[in-house]
Write a protein that holds these residues in place. Structure first.
Motif, short mmCIF file in Angstrom:
data_model
loop_
_atom_site.label_atom_id
_atom_site.label_comp_id
_atom_site.label_asym_id
_atom_site.label_seq_id
_atom_site.Cartn_x
_atom_site.Cartn_y
_atom_site.Cartn_z
N ILE A 91 0.86 -1.18 0.00
CA ILE A 91 0.00 0.00 0.00
C ILE A 91 0.90 1.23 0.00
CG2 ILE A 91 -1.70 1.33 1.32
CD1 ILE A 91 -2.89 -1.29 2.31
N LYS A 92 0.82 1.98 -1.10
CA LYS A 92 1.60 3.22 -1.19
C LYS A 92 0.68 4.41 -1.39
CE LYS A 92 6.03 1.50 -2.94
NZ LYS A 92 5.80 0.29 -3.77
N LYS A 93 -0.24 4.26 -2.36
CA LYS A 93 -1.12 5.39 -2.67
C LYS A 93 -2.50 5.19 -2.06
CE LYS A 93 1.09 7.05 -6.75
NZ LYS A 93 1.08 7.24 -8.17
N VAL A 94 -2.90 6.16 -1.28
CA VAL A 94 -4.18 6.07 -0.57
C VAL A 94 -5.07 7.22 -1.05
CG1 VAL A 94 -5.27 6.10 1.71
CG2 VAL A 94 -3.00 5.05 1.42
N VAL A 95 -6.33 6.92 -1.29
CA VAL A 95 -7.30 7.95 -1.65
C VAL A 95 -8.37 7.97 -0.57
CG1 VAL A 95 -8.98 8.74 -3.37
CG2 VAL A 95 -6.89 7.58 -4.11
N VAL A 96 -8.72 9.16 -0.10
CA VAL A 96 -9.80 9.27 0.89
C VAL A 96 -10.98 9.97 0.20
CG1 VAL A 96 -10.51 10.21 3.11
CG2 VAL A 96 -8.20 9.30 2.83
N LEU A 97 -12.13 9.32 0.22
CA LEU A 97 -13.34 9.89 -0.40
C LEU A 97 -14.16 10.61 0.66
CD1 LEU A 97 -14.63 6.87 -2.57
CD2 LEU A 97 -12.88 8.58 -3.13
N ASP A 137 -3.90 2.16 -4.25
CA ASP A 137 -3.77 0.85 -3.60
C ASP A 137 -4.91 0.66 -2.59
OD1 ASP A 137 -1.22 0.08 -4.79
OD2 ASP A 137 -0.45 1.81 -3.68
N LEU A 138 -5.30 1.77 -1.98
CA LEU A 138 -6.36 1.70 -0.96
C LEU A 138 -7.22 2.94 -1.06
CD1 LEU A 138 -7.62 0.66 1.75
CD2 LEU A 138 -5.80 1.91 2.94
N VAL A 139 -8.54 2.74 -1.07
CA VAL A 139 -9.49 3.86 -1.00
C VAL A 139 -10.22 3.75 0.34
CG1 VAL A 139 -11.61 4.85 -1.93
CG2 VAL A 139 -9.83 4.05 -3.50
N ILE A 140 -10.17 4.82 1.12
CA ILE A 140 -10.93 4.86 2.37
C ILE A 140 -12.09 5.82 2.17
CG2 ILE A 140 -10.86 5.32 4.86
CD1 ILE A 140 -7.80 4.93 4.73
N GLU A 141 -13.28 5.32 2.35
CA GLU A 141 -14.49 6.12 2.06
C GLU A 141 -15.06 6.69 3.35
OE1 GLU A 141 -18.38 6.27 2.93
OE2 GLU A 141 -17.77 4.18 2.67
N PRO A 188 -8.56 0.44 -10.38
CA PRO A 188 -7.91 -0.79 -10.89
C PRO A 188 -8.24 -1.99 -9.99
CG PRO A 188 -6.27 0.71 -9.94
CD PRO A 188 -7.58 1.44 -9.94
N GLU A 189 -7.99 -3.17 -10.53
CA GLU A 189 -8.34 -4.40 -9.83
C GLU A 189 -7.69 -4.50 -8.45
OE1 GLU A 189 -7.68 -8.88 -11.11
OE2 GLU A 189 -8.18 -7.59 -12.81
N LYS A 190 -6.46 -3.96 -8.33
CA LYS A 190 -5.70 -4.14 -7.09
C LYS A 190 -6.27 -3.35 -5.90
CE LYS A 190 -2.62 -0.19 -7.80
NZ LYS A 190 -1.30 0.38 -7.74
N THR A 191 -7.09 -2.33 -6.18
CA THR A 191 -7.46 -1.40 -5.12
C THR A 191 -8.35 -2.04 -4.05
OG1 THR A 191 -7.51 0.29 -6.85
CG2 THR A 191 -8.35 0.94 -4.69
N ILE A 192 -7.97 -1.84 -2.80
CA ILE A 192 -8.79 -2.27 -1.66
C ILE A 192 -9.73 -1.12 -1.31
CG2 ILE A 192 -8.73 -2.90 0.80
CD1 ILE A 192 -5.89 -4.01 0.30
N PHE A 193 -10.99 -1.44 -1.02
CA PHE A 193 -11.97 -0.42 -0.61
C PHE A 193 -12.28 -0.60 0.88
CE2 PHE A 193 -14.33 -0.70 -5.01
CZ PHE A 193 -13.21 -0.16 -5.64
N ALA A 194 -12.22 0.50 1.63
CA ALA A 194 -12.55 0.43 3.06
C ALA A 194 -13.55 1.53 3.40
CB ALA A 194 -11.28 0.59 3.89
N THR A 195 -14.60 1.16 4.11
CA THR A 195 -15.57 2.17 4.53
C THR A 195 -15.38 2.53 5.99
OG1 THR A 195 -17.91 2.75 4.74
CG2 THR A 195 -17.38 0.41 5.05
N ASN A 196 -15.54 3.82 6.28
CA ASN A 196 -15.44 4.30 7.66
C ASN A 196 -16.84 4.41 8.30
OD1 ASN A 196 -14.12 5.57 9.95
ND2 ASN A 196 -14.95 7.51 9.23
N SER A 197 -17.83 3.83 7.66
CA SER A 197 -19.22 3.95 8.16
C SER A 197 -19.34 3.55 9.63
CB SER A 197 -20.13 3.06 7.32
OG SER A 197 -21.41 3.05 7.90
N SER A 198 -20.10 4.33 10.39
CA SER A 198 -20.28 4.03 11.82
C SER A 198 -21.46 3.10 12.07
CB SER A 198 -20.54 5.32 12.61
OG SER A 198 -19.39 6.08 12.64
#
Ligand code: NAD
Length: 284
Positions: free
Chosen positions: A4-10, A87-91, A112-122
């Protein structure tokens, strides 16, 4: 498991801005994505505020480390461009199921296929959302607490379809960004934190609203008799009274009575909690 190098926060609101900043502070390249230029301008203000907060509150941040974090942040209102090599998207978009599902459909098409998606939903479970993604094995919840630099838990919770490797990688990632990872073995509404905290806060409110004891004496009991640093009404003040009120006012009859008590005795008098300068206690 890819690195994991590049992280995107939505979403760069209250929590998204903190997650993005903490991740950049920890040395990752982070793209902060939000809907338009106005939202991104607000994000820049939040990040500037976080630089000051970190300098004041995080040991070691004063020597330029907090400012350096800003240099690792980039901004985008173009989803496809933002996630092109993620590499990782945190929503961390608003807690509205349809909105979350819509963004995961768009994200699935763009990432891309490699990207992991993570939700911060409470309050939503990952299994409420997973059907809107194209990668159930690479989707899970990564749940932060407000003021991530101070209250640094990161609850990691997958669905039955989440790959164990992805789960373990996010537990590791949480540590890499200075969080204490809390692995949760199976889905649980409220994770660990709110499964404990919500009944605790409700019990305290019943004692005060039922006129059994004053809020300060409920807090004294908890602090003195258990050694805990804060009582439940101090915690209410930190959270702000609006959030519990909004939950209770939509609940059953008993919850609505508790909401009415909060409103009449505190909220209508402008006592909304720590951020307002007064709640159950007065703050300077
Ligand atoms: P917020 O309202 O402060 O921020 C939401 C952000 O999302 C805003 O910047 C908004 O412009 C942006 N947004 C709206 N629609 C979007 C879209 N389609 N795409 C991208 N961005 C969009 O909300 P918050 O309090 O930061 O909460 C966000 C998430 O974090 C929620 O799921 C919430 O449950 C969770 N959470 C919040 C807290 C908290 O204390 N506030 C704590 C833990 C988890």
């Amino acid at each position: 498991m890819s690195d994991i190098k590049k992280v995107v926060v939505l979403g760069t609101g209250v929590l998204g801005s903190q997650i993005a900043f903490q991740t950049a502070y920890s040395g990752f390249e982070v793209t902060a994505y939000d809907i338009d230029d106005d939202a991104l301008a607000a994000a820049k203000e939040r990040f500037a505020g976080l630089v000051t907060t970190y300098r004041n509150e995080v040991p070691g941040a004063a020597d330029g480390k907090a400012d350096a974090a800003l240099g690792r942040l980039t901004y985008s209102s173009d989803l496809a461009a933002a996630v092109t090599d993620a590499d990782l998207v945190i929503e961390a978009v608003p807690e509205i199921l349809d909105l979350k599902r819509e963004i995961y459909r768009k994200l699935s098409a763009a990432a891309p296929e490699k990207t992991i998606f993570a939700t911060n939903s409470s309050t939503l479970l990952p299994s409420d959302i997973v059907g809107a993604t194209d990668r159930p094995d690479r989707f899970l919840a990564l749940h932060f607490a407000n003021r991530v630099w101070q209250f640094n838990t990161a609850e990691v919770m997958g669905t039955a379809q989440t790959s164990p490797d992805v789960f373990d990688r996010l537990v590791e990632f949480a540590g890499e960004i200075g969080m204490v990872a809390i692995p949760i073995h199976k889905e649980k509404a409220g994770y660990v934190l709110n499964s404990l905290l919500v009944p605790f806060l409700n019990a305290a409110l019943e004692l005060a609203a039922g006129d059994y004891a004053e809020p300060k004496d409920v807090d004294n009991t908890w602090r003195i008799a258990t050694g805990a640093p804060m009582g439940p009404f101090q915690i209410y003040d930190v959270i702000g009274l609006n959030t519990p009120y909004n939950i209770m006012v939509n609940g059953d009859e008993h919850a609505q009575r508790m909401a009415a008590w909060l409103k009449e005795n505190y909220m209508d008098k402008g006592k909304l909690g720590l951020a307002a300068g007064e709640g159950f206690y007065k703050y300077r």
